[in-house]
Structures are given as structure tokens and as C-alpha cells.
Design an enzyme around this catalytic site. Structure first.
Site, PDB file in Angstrom:
ATOM      1  N   HIS A   1       0.902  -1.069   0.292  1.00  0.00           N
ATOM      2  CA  HIS A   1       0.114  -0.075   0.011  1.00  0.00           C
ATOM      3  C   HIS A   1       0.414   1.479   0.314  1.00  0.00           C
ATOM      4  CE1 HIS A   1      -3.023   2.619   1.120  1.00  0.00           C
ATOM      5  NE2 HIS A   1      -4.586   1.576   0.576  1.00  0.00           N
TER       6      HIS A   1
ATOM      7  N   ASP B   1      -7.856  -4.663   0.220  1.00  0.00           N
ATOM      8  CA  ASP B   1      -8.529  -6.116  -1.062  1.00  0.00           C
ATOM      9  C   ASP B   1      -7.902  -7.236  -0.932  1.00  0.00           C
ATOM     10  OD1 ASP B   1     -10.132  -4.450  -2.265  1.00  0.00           O
ATOM     11  OD2 ASP B   1      -8.610  -3.669  -3.516  1.00  0.00           O
TER      12      ASP B   1
HETATM   13  N1  ACO Z   1       4.187  -7.282  -4.696  1.00  0.00           N
HETATM   14  C1  ACO Z   1       5.472  -7.747  -4.931  1.00  0.00           C
HETATM   15  N2  ACO Z   1       6.788  -6.740  -5.088  1.00  0.00           N
HETATM   16  C2  ACO Z   1       5.839  -5.323  -4.128  1.00  0.00           C
HETATM   17  C3  ACO Z   1       4.442  -5.577  -4.361  1.00  0.00           C
HETATM   18  C4  ACO Z   1       3.429  -6.343  -4.438  1.00  0.00           C
HETATM   19  N3  ACO Z   1       2.076  -6.627  -4.587  1.00  0.00           N
HETATM   20  N4  ACO Z   1       3.581  -3.934  -4.192  1.00  0.00           N
HETATM   21  C5  ACO Z   1       5.019  -3.702  -3.841  1.00  0.00           C
HETATM   22  N5  ACO Z   1       5.771  -4.232  -4.212  1.00  0.00           N
HETATM   23  C6  ACO Z   1       7.208  -3.350  -3.889  1.00  0.00           C
HETATM   24  C7  ACO Z   1       8.433  -2.750  -5.936  1.00  0.00           C
HETATM   25  O1  ACO Z   1       7.860  -3.969  -6.739  1.00  0.00           O
HETATM   26  C8  ACO Z   1       9.303  -2.051  -5.171  1.00  0.00           C
HETATM   27  O2  ACO Z   1       9.962  -2.855  -5.319  1.00  0.00           O
HETATM   28  P1  ACO Z   1      11.541  -1.934  -5.244  1.00  0.00           P
HETATM   29  O3  ACO Z   1      11.859  -1.372  -4.477  1.00  0.00           O
HETATM   30  O4  ACO Z   1      12.650  -2.963  -5.786  1.00  0.00           O
HETATM   31  O5  ACO Z   1      11.452  -1.947  -7.001  1.00  0.00           O
HETATM   32  C9  ACO Z   1       8.933  -1.849  -3.757  1.00  0.00           C
HETATM   33  O6  ACO Z   1       7.709  -2.693  -3.103  1.00  0.00           O
HETATM   34  C10 ACO Z   1       7.623  -0.040  -3.626  1.00  0.00           C
HETATM   35  O7  ACO Z   1       6.749  -0.481  -4.271  1.00  0.00           O
HETATM   36  P2  ACO Z   1       6.031   1.090  -5.084  1.00  0.00           P
HETATM   37  O8  ACO Z   1       5.291   0.287  -6.417  1.00  0.00           O
HETATM   38  O9  ACO Z   1       7.290   2.052  -5.253  1.00  0.00           O
HETATM   39  O10 ACO Z   1       5.580   0.573  -4.464  1.00  0.00           O
HETATM   40  P3  ACO Z   1       3.925   2.179  -4.421  1.00  0.00           P
HETATM   41  O11 ACO Z   1       3.452   2.751  -3.306  1.00  0.00           O
HETATM   42  O12 ACO Z   1       4.264   2.814  -5.696  1.00  0.00           O
HETATM   43  O13 ACO Z   1       2.616   0.937  -5.355  1.00  0.00           O
HETATM   44  C11 ACO Z   1       0.327  -0.659  -4.717  1.00  0.00           C
HETATM   45  C12 ACO Z   1       1.516   0.723  -3.628  1.00  0.00           C
HETATM   46  C13 ACO Z   1       0.545   0.320  -5.830  1.00  0.00           C
HETATM   47  C14 ACO Z   1      -0.510  -0.961  -3.990  1.00  0.00           C
HETATM   48  C15 ACO Z   1       1.568  -1.356  -5.052  1.00  0.00           C
HETATM   49  O14 ACO Z   1       1.969  -2.087  -3.891  1.00  0.00           O
HETATM   50  C16 ACO Z   1       0.826  -2.455  -5.980  1.00  0.00           C
HETATM   51  O15 ACO Z   1       1.412  -2.980  -6.582  1.00  0.00           O
HETATM   52  N6  ACO Z   1       0.511  -2.989  -4.926  1.00  0.00           N
HETATM   53  C17 ACO Z   1      -0.752  -4.453  -5.795  1.00  0.00           C
HETATM   54  C18 ACO Z   1      -1.989  -4.463  -5.583  1.00  0.00           C
HETATM   55  C19 ACO Z   1      -2.752  -3.814  -5.053  1.00  0.00           C
HETATM   56  O16 ACO Z   1      -3.275  -4.565  -4.174  1.00  0.00           O
HETATM   57  N7  ACO Z   1      -3.598  -2.680  -4.802  1.00  0.00           N
HETATM   58  C20 ACO Z   1      -3.825  -2.073  -4.382  1.00  0.00           C
HETATM   59  C21 ACO Z   1      -4.304  -0.697  -3.254  1.00  0.00           C
HETATM   60  S1  ACO Z   1      -5.005  -0.744  -1.809  1.00  0.00           S
HETATM   61  C22 ACO Z   1      -6.242  -0.180  -2.582  1.00  0.00           C
HETATM   62  O17 ACO Z   1      -6.316   0.610  -3.523  1.00  0.00           O
HETATM   63  C23 ACO Z   1      -8.063  -0.370  -2.180  1.00  0.00           C
END
Ligand code: ACO
Length: 438
Positions: free
Chosen positions: A316, A373
């Protein structure tokens, strides 16, 4: 200045920014929960520079009094009330009132609100005809945003964002009609006749009957499902400046009407990185089941940067400890499945996946936890809601939050059109080349 900004400004200190030899003093505002914000509203006018913050990770777009969340400590409060207390004591309509009008309603206010909503639950008969035009396999989020956008063609009497009475009736129409629009989308997809809303039923009961009742037999509304649905809608009801809420504010800032603003919010919510994650998460759990329940394989895939696969329902932007909504939902999920003796292999896989990921260095280092979620889809499945409708349920839940923010923005005397800047990195000026010479 709006009341929140005024309060924060009273407690302001100063931040100093050095650009070359020049030092600029910027007001440091402090919110009611001691959060600090550097006010850069005069930055460009004074220095010619802008800030650059892709994804708005560090950028506050507004001072807001609707919802407080602290991602480090896993705190979420609507209008000051902890989500845990609201989830335990209120139904969704009471929480909607709180978010939109700022206070918990007195008994007579709540009763009037419920009555008003009941009066607006039907769709104009001509709107039903829209559904004939959509393909049967249309995604219900596409139908939802189209029909909500089309409300502005049927209610041309209430499109003025500056008229409080018109805004009020539009708010009621939206909350009352969204479940009807959603349930019709579901019935359309399975070729069953549409059920009219029933004014003798409460909000969630009515939604379930519109979704599942048939003209051929008696439909019994299950109180466990009603309770679970209320809870899911409450925990989704607001989450401050998330992608869809910011979209509603952005569109509304141009003085577009409320229906247009909410239709845009629905489109933003649809994406799998936002509201669409609940559908994507169950899809992922299903895939793991079909693939022999090999949870470890999928955890490894999520860690592999060359793969592009992410664990849906994990991580998140704001929560870096735990998501308090996920804690509430997981417990509800466990209770509902146990009470109804539902043995859903997806729930077992979700629990194993959570445990494996939470003990894995990759997820620990990046502070990645299950989000709201991760378990919500398992509950929707238990209720009988099809996967394509999961994000639609999220939209019904998020609606009062969108409305509260839209209203807060329009009530603010400092409202301006949202119009971010950019740093240009394209070609510098060059001479036009005639077509035959390219
Ligand atoms: N699985 C694996 N790796 C992940 C995940 C995941 N679900 N989420 C983040 N990471 C990793 C990224 O690859 C990144 O790694 P790095 O530092 O080595 O490059 C690091 O964690 C940070 O991730 P970001 O994408 O920079 O974080 P951001 O804050 O931009 O994204 C998000 C947050 C979109 C929720 C992300 O965690 C994600 O894509 N999750 C999966 C989708 C999801 O569940 N979305 C629902 C969000 S809650 C809502 O909207 C109600």
C-alpha cells in the site's frame, strides 16, 4: 482559507529552502494530528522553480477534515472516529452521513436520511433501456461509470455545484441509485429480469434482493450476508486522497457536475492497482489453486523483478505497518466462513500466502502487508457476488467518501481548479519540416 487550513496556519512555523545564494522562508503548517506540511504555494512566483513529485508521494493536494490515516501506526479515522468503532457500531448509511455531513446523525436526522434515500432508489424507466445497448459481457464497472455519467442527462435540474439544494438532491440520488445501477448490470450479465428496489428494506438488504431475487421464487435475505456487506462498505467508505478520490476532486475542481465527477472516480477505481485489486486478487488465488496450490512459487515470482508479477492485495502506498481495514475484514471473513460452514480453498491459500510473504525478507524489507483487498474478495464470493462485481461493490462503498471530498472542496472559499505543473524534457525549438522532406 478553509477552516482546516485556517486552524493549521495558526500553528505554523517556518521551513527554509536554499536555492543558490537565496534562502526562501516557507510556512510550515501543522495539522490537527501534528502532521507537518511545507506550504509551497508561493514557490514558483518567488523563485521560478516548481517541485517535482511523480505519483504525488510527498505532495499534499489539499487540507482536509474528512479522514485521518497514519500508515506507520495503522490508524484510520473518519471524522475523528476510529474505523474499528464505526465498524462495530454503525451501518453503512450512518457512516455515509458522518462522512458527508461531518457529524454522527441524531436519531431523527438518520431516519430522515434513510427515508430520503428510499425515495430516490428507482432509475428513470428510460435508463433501463440503456442496458439493452451494452454487450452482455460488458464489464459492470464500465456500465456503472456510463450510467452514472448519464444521470446528468436525466437530472438537468440539479447540475449546479454552487447551489446547495441541487448538490443535496444529487448526493441523495447517487447514494440511492448506485446499488440499483450496479444490480441491473449484474442481472443484465446473466440475462435475468431486473428487480426494482424495495422501499421496505434497508440499504444492504435491498441491494442483495436486487442482485439475487427471482420473480419465480421467494428470496430470503441472509442477515449474516447483510452484516458482512455493511462492514465491507464501511471499511471502504473513505481513504483520504487516494487515486479515485483525487480524481473526483480533480474533475470537480473544474466545476463539472457531481455525476460527471463521480463517473470519473469510478473509472479511476477500476484499475487493478486501485479498486480493481480485489478482483485481481481472487483471480490470482484461483490461479494458484489451479496450479496445485504452490504458494511459494508465486511468492518467488512476485520477488523476481524480471517477471512483472505482483502479489495482488499486497502492499500500500500509505500503510507501511498493517492495514487496519485488512485486520477487520480478515476476522469477518473467518467468522462468516465458519458460521456458514463454507470450506473455501481460496481462503486457505490466502492465509498461507499471507504467512509466507510476511516471513519473507523481500516483503519485510519493503514493508508490504495485506491490504483491504486481500480478503474482501473471499467474503464477496461467500455471499455469491461474482468476481466482475467486486470492484463495483468497492465503488458503492467509496461513494460517500467521494461525495464528502467533493462537497468539502466546493464549500472551501479557497477552491481553485486543479492544474499541476510539469518539468518539460522534450525537444527544444526546431524548424518545421515539409512532408515530402521527412
Ligand atoms: N508484490 C511484490 N512486490 C511489490 C508489491 C507486491 N504486491 N507491491 C510493492 N512491491 C515492491 C515494488 O516492486 C517495489 O520494490 P523495489 O523497491 O525493489 O523496486 C517496492 O515494493 C515499492 O513498491 P511501489 O510500487 O514503489 O509502491 P507504490 O506505493 O507505488 O505502490 C501499490 C503501492 C500500487 C499498492 C503496490 O503495492 C501494488 O501494486 N500492490 C498490488 C496491487 C494492490 O493490491 N492494490 C490495491 C491497493 S489498496 C487500494 O487501492 C484499495
Amino acid at each position: 482559507m478553509n477552516p482546516v487550513a485556517e486552524r493549521t496556519a495558526l500553528m505554523s512555523k517556518v521551513a527554509k529552502l536554499q536555492i543558490g545564494d537565496e534562502t526562501l522562508e516557507l510556512p510550515l503548517l501543522v495539522g490537527t494530528e501534528q502532521e507537518q506540511a511545507i506550504d509551497i504555494s508561493k514557490l514558483r512566483a518567488t523563485t521560478g522553480a516548481i517541485t517535482l513529485d511523480e505519483g504525488y508521494v510527498n505532495t499534499g493536494s489539499v487540507a482536509s477534515g474528512v479522514t485521518f490515516l497514519n500508515g506507520e501506526e495503522g490508524i484510520l479515522r473518519y471524522r475523528g472516529y476510529p474505523i474499528e468503532q464505526l465498524a462495530a457500531n454503525c451501518d453503512f448509511i450512518e457512516v455515509s452521513y458522518l462522512l458527508i455531513y461531518g457529524e454522527l446523525p441524531a436519531a431523527d436526522e438518520l431516519s430522515r436520511f434513510r427515508t430520503s434515500l428510499r425515495r430516490h432508489s428507482m432509475l428513470h424507466e428510460d435508463m433501463r433501456l440503456f442496458y439493452d445497448g451494452f454487450p452482455r459481457d460488458a464489464h459492470p464497472m464500465a456500465i456503472l461509470s456510463s450510467v452514472v455519467g448519464a444521470l446528468s442527462t436525466f437530472y438537468q435540474d440539479s447540475l449546479d455545484p454552487a447551489d446547495p439544494d441541487q448538490v443535496e438532491i444529487s448526493i441523495l440520488r447517487l447514494i440511492a441509485k448506485l446499488p440499483t445501477i450496479a444490480a441491473y448490470a449484474h442481472k443484465k450479465s446473466i440475462g435475468q429480469p431486473f428487480n426494482y428496489p424495495r422501499n421496505d428494506l434497508e440499504y444492504c438488504d435491498n441491494f442483495l434482493q436486487m442482485m439475487f431475487a427471482l420473480p419465480t421464487e421467494e428470496y430470503e435475505i441472509d442477515p449474516d450476508f447483510v452484516e458482512a456487506l455493511n462492514l465491507l462498505l464501511i471499511v471502504h467508505a473513505d481513504h483520504e486522497q487516494n487515486c479515485s478520490t483525487s480524481t473526483v476532486r480533480m474533475v470537480g475542481s473544474s466545476d463539472a457536475n457531481l455525476f460527471a465527477s463521480v463517473a470519473a472516480g469510478i473509472c479511476a477505481l477500476w484499475g487493478p492497482l486501485h479498486g480493481g485489486a480485489n478482483e485481481a486478487c481472487v483471480g490470482m488465488l484461483e490461479k494458484i489453486r489451479e496450479d496445485g496450490c504452490n504458494v511459494k512459487k508465486y511468492v518467488e515470482m512476485a520477488k523476481d523483478k524480471s517477471n512483472g508479477f505482483r502479489l495482488m492485495g499486497f502492499g500500500h502506498r500509505v500503510y507501511k505497518n498493517f492495514d487496519p481495514r485488512a485486520t477487520i475484514i480478515k476476522e469477518t471473513c473467518r467468522k462468516l466462513l465458519a458460521k456458514r460452514s463454507i470450506d473455501d480453498p481460496i481462503f486457505d491459500i490466502a492465509q498461507e500466502l499471507e504467512e509466507t510473504a510476511l516471513n519473507d525478507e523481500y516483503f519485510i524489507e519493503r514493508k508490504l502487508y495485506p491490504n483491504v483487498d486481500f480478503y474482501s474478495g473471499v467474503i464477496y464470493r461467500a455471499i455469491g457476488i461474482p468476481m466482475s462485481m467486486f470492484t463495483v461493490l468497492f465503488a458503492i462503498g467509496r461513494l460517500p467518501g467521494w461525495l464528502a471530498h467533493w462537497k468539502e472542496m466546493h464549500d472551501s472559499p479557497t477552491k481553485r481548479i486543479c492544474r499541476p505543473r510539469q518539468m518539460y524534457t522534450g525537444a527544444t525549438q526546431r524548424e518545421f519540416i515539409e512532408l515530402d522532406q521527412r
